[in-house]
Design a protein around this motif. Structure first.
Motif, PDB file in Angstrom:
ATOM      1  N   GLU A  61       0.841  -1.188   0.000  1.00 27.42           N
ATOM      2  CA  GLU A  61       0.000   0.000   0.000  1.00 27.42           C
ATOM      3  C   GLU A  61       0.882   1.247   0.000  1.00 27.42           C
ATOM      4  O   GLU A  61       0.396   2.358  -0.184  1.00 27.42           O
ATOM      5  N   LYS A  62       2.165   1.032   0.213  1.00 27.00           N
ATOM      6  CA  LYS A  62       3.168   2.085   0.229  1.00 27.00           C
ATOM      7  C   LYS A  62       4.324   1.614  -0.642  1.00 27.00           C
ATOM      8  O   LYS A  62       4.835   0.507  -0.449  1.00 27.00           O
ATOM      9  N   LYS A  87      -1.884  -1.777  -4.028  1.00 23.59           N
ATOM     10  CA  LYS A  87      -3.209  -1.409  -3.546  1.00 23.59           C
ATOM     11  C   LYS A  87      -4.236  -1.359  -4.675  1.00 23.59           C
ATOM     12  O   LYS A  87      -5.436  -1.454  -4.431  1.00 23.59           O
ATOM     13  N   THR A 116       2.669  -0.785   4.652  1.00 25.25           N
ATOM     14  CA  THR A 116       1.487   0.054   4.669  1.00 25.25           C
ATOM     15  C   THR A 116       1.721   1.302   5.514  1.00 25.25           C
ATOM     16  O   THR A 116       2.830   1.535   6.017  1.00 25.25           O
ATOM     17  N   ARG A 121      -3.350  -1.699  10.525  1.00 27.75           N
ATOM     18  CA  ARG A 121      -3.660  -2.577   9.395  1.00 27.75           C
ATOM     19  C   ARG A 121      -2.797  -3.844   9.443  1.00 27.75           C
ATOM     20  O   ARG A 121      -3.259  -4.929   9.102  1.00 27.75           O
ATOM     21  N   SER A 138       5.404  -0.058   8.707  1.00 28.74           N
ATOM     22  CA  SER A 138       4.186   0.670   9.032  1.00 28.74           C
ATOM     23  C   SER A 138       4.600   2.028   9.555  1.00 28.74           C
ATOM     24  O   SER A 138       5.794   2.294   9.731  1.00 28.74           O
TER      25      SER A 138
END
Length: 318
Positions: A61-62, A87, A116, A121, A138
């Motif tokens: 997601e990153k 994502k 992420t 999450r 994270s």
């Protein structure tokens, strides 16, 4: 020389890797030993494929350079198949719940890595997953990087206990995991951050409690010169991490006196190691003379992301 008793092994199969607090000092030492042994095998061309026939899902997601490349290559070298999932590739980015995503992926995959923003999450994914979940980063923690970092320090110094690591800059996820790792391994960590950018107070308290068992000290100071004095390792990170780009100008002003340069580094021990998790902004958080100098080991630590993560996947998934 091994960090654990000769021949001692630990059964870590099926466990998650969310933060180093979840692992004992001996288990972390074992993972570092395993990483060094896997690195030796790879350099000597010895086959080692504990993930043969297994598939590891890599959720991003990153975005990333080192995390993606090291995990994909690592899974391949261990004999498995890596499945990159951005994502935009999965329904998690379109509103599907973490619980449903974890439930489905656990039926397909043998392990999951997630990189992420929100730490919750990672925690929720591990909670609902029935296969091991690895925190690739994270906003609160970066344990994979720190596992590789302490492996690298050990390879260069031949010890961990009794060393001093000075971290200069933002009290971010890197600072958090370095404190926890140092506390577990007996490395004293001195953080120098400007007002308003200190590490999380709860993580500081937890790290100090853990350090009491190993004889390490954890401190947060304002003056980077105080932190660096007699340090064995100097560590820094970018001033504005991913997700904080809009704060770049404000952070440049706040961190102006926190650059790691030749004048600051002269206060450390002559044989100090300079480390940076990368990417680096030369001329901002670190001078070119330091990051490209003879004390810099940034590419050794970048390489060890591969070996440390292979050790993690072999122990947890293999």
């Amino acid at each position: 020389m091994s960090l654990v008793q000769a021949g001692k092994t630990y059964n870590l199969g099926g466990r998650d890797f969310i933060e180093l607090t979840d692992y004992s000092t001996e288990e972390i030492r074992y993972l570092i030993d395993l990483a060094i042994e896997i690195k030796r095998k790879q350099k000597n061309g010895e086959a080692y494929q504990p993930l043969l026939g297994k598939t590891v899902g890599l959720i991003f997601e990153k975005s990333s350079t080192r995390t993606r490349v090291s995990f994909e290559v690592g899974v391949y070298q261990l004999g498995g198949h890596a499945l990159f999932l951005s994502k935009n590739d999965i329904q998690l980015g379109r509103g599907e719940t973490i619980a449903d995503t974890a439930g489905v992926m656990s039926r397909y995959l043998d392990g999951i890595m997630i990189r992420t923003f929100g730490h919750d999450r990672v925690v929720d994914l591990a909670r609902f997953s029935t296969v091991p979940v690895i925190n690739g980063l994270s906003d609160l923690a970066h344990p994979c990087q720190v596992l590789a970092d302490y492996q690298t320090i050990y390879e260069h110094k031949g010890q961990l206990e009794g060393l001093k690591l000075a971290y200069i800059g933002d009290g971010n996820n890197m600072a958090h995991s370095l404190m926890i790792g140092g506390a577990k391994l007996g490395v004293s960590v001195s953080i120098a951050s400007p007002e308003g950018y200190e590490p999380d107070s709860q993580i500081m308290a937890d790290s100090r409690e853990l350090a009491a068992a190993t004889g390490a000290t954890i401190e947060v100071v304002r003056d980077p010169r105080e932190a660096v004095k007699d340090a064995d390792v100097i560590y820094t990170d970018v001033w504005a991490s991913m997700g904080f780009e809009e704060e770049q100008k404000a952070r440049e002003a706040a961190f102006a006196s926190y650059q790691v340069n030749e004048e600051l580094a002269a206060l450390a021990k002559p044989d100090y190691l300079f480390m940076h998790c990368l990417p680096a902004h030369r001329g901002e958080e670190v001078s070119e003379g330091v990051i490209d100098g003879s004390n810099s080991i940034i590419f050794d630590q970048a390489e060890n992301r591969l070996h440390a993560q292979k050790a993690l996947m072999a122990a947890l998934i293999g």
